[in-house]
Enzyme design. Structure first.
Site: not given
Length: 361
Positions: A103, A173, A197
């Site tokens: 990511w 992030d 999540k």
């Protein structure tokens, strides 16, 4: 109700049962509204109260100061890969990135479309099994921001110490670790997280951004991708993901009932310890991450052969342990132990792993 499994998925992931049951009770008719939240106007007083309560609870849980804006956006974390440079890479058109997984790598590649990306460090050469040591001489003092991925979902690593970036805003992030451990938000200029999540169902992205970073978007930035527009309109510039925001609000209330983030952090450390302690003494299973950088949320591990990996995943599924297959770049298995995963789920998984080891030595 059909028996629920232990869902170790990396995301969309397990949600707290009592939150699901509350949403079920309120699905058709939200209290005093005569309709479902799904049917509600986002301009209605009822929905505005849902939105304001969610913001207030998140602010309380994360100790967010008044000079930060909380935005509820769409487009997932991947849209943030573009929104961040479009809105922040606006003085010197430069940014520092640390590559600790897929990511972060994708975020850096997207940012290169809008300015110069300086890769400060990377752990790609060892399949991202650790957080790389940082050499401060490689930090660009003229960078518009410094970007990290706090928890690496695929590879199971996390930052245990934040880099000191001085006057350069730190951008993070936190998609797979938000509300799982205490964090000092004041160390960040911007922090974001996809909901799917630890916060709720897929569809909402939370952005927490310091006010002084608003209002300098690149000229060509689409209106919908400007943080200042969403801040000025209280996340209501267009129809937001109303049901996702409502559900996330229920999760925030659940976190508060657990005792807040600090209480959940202790539980998460306990859960991770149960699994990592077993991996460290096992003669068959092996963790893939350098110990000091192990994630509390995502634990990848492997067996000696692909055949054994496949056998374990199949037998685990039959015992009610779902979504244990690891990411294709790592192989093996991965157990994601987000806030909603009870301690019992990890204990039972380790019991099964011990049994599997005895039978397959």
């Amino acid at each position: 109700m059909e028996k629920r499994v232990y869902n170790f998925s990396a995301g969309p992931s397990m949600l707290p049962l009592e939150v699901l049951e509350q949403a079920q009770r309120e699905l058709v008719c939200y209290p005093s509204a005569g309709m479902s939240v799904m049917e509600m106007s986002h301009r209605s007083k009822v929905f505005e109260s849902i939105l304001e309560k969610a913001k207030a609870d998140l602010k309380e849980l994360m100790h967010i100061p008044d000079n930060y804006k909380i935005l509820f956006l769409q487009g997932g974390g991947s849209t943030q890969f573009a929104m961040i440079p479009m809105n922040l890479m606006n003085k010197n058109n430069k940014a520092d990135y640390v590559i600790t997984g897929q990511w972060a790598k994708k975020a850096a590649a997207e940012a290169e479309r809008y300015g110069k990306v300086n890769i400060v460090a990377s752990s790609a050469d060892s399949t991202f099994d650790h957080i790389p040591e940082l050499d401060k001489s490689k930090f660009d003092p003229e960078a518009d921001y410094f970007y990290i991925t706090l928890n690496n979902t695929i590879y199971g690593t996390r930052w245990t110490e934040l880099p000191d970036t001085g006057n350069v805003p730190l951008v993070g992030d936190m998609s797979s670790s938000i509300l799982s451990q205490e964090i000092d938000i004041t160390k960040f200029g911007l922090l974001y997280a996809g909901a799917q999540k630890n916060l709720g169902p897929a569809g909402v992205t939370v952005v927490i951004v310091r006010e002084d970073l608003l209002g300098n978007a690149m000229d060509f930035t689409p209106t919908m991708l400007r943080y200042d527009i969403h801040a000025e309109n209280n996340s209501l510039y267009n129809t937001p993901p109303t049901y996702g925001i409502y559900f996330m609000g229920l999760v925030f209330e659940w976190v508060k009932r657990q005792g807040g983030v600090a209480a959940l952090q202790k539980i998460n450390e306990h859960k991770a310890g149960i699994l990592y302690d077993f991996l460290d003494q096992s003669q068959l299973f092996k963790g893939t991450v350098v110990k000091k950088d192990r994630s509390l949320m995502n634990a990848p591990f492997v067996l000696p052969t692909e055949e054994l990996n496949a056998k374990f995943i199949q037998e685990a599924k039959a015992q009610g342990f779902e979504n244990l297959k690891g990411h294709r770049t790592v192989g093996g298995m991965r157990a994601s132990m987000y806030n909603a995963m009870p301690v019992e789920g990890v204990e039972k998984l380790v019991e099964f792993m011990k049994k599997f080891e005895m039978e397959n030595k």
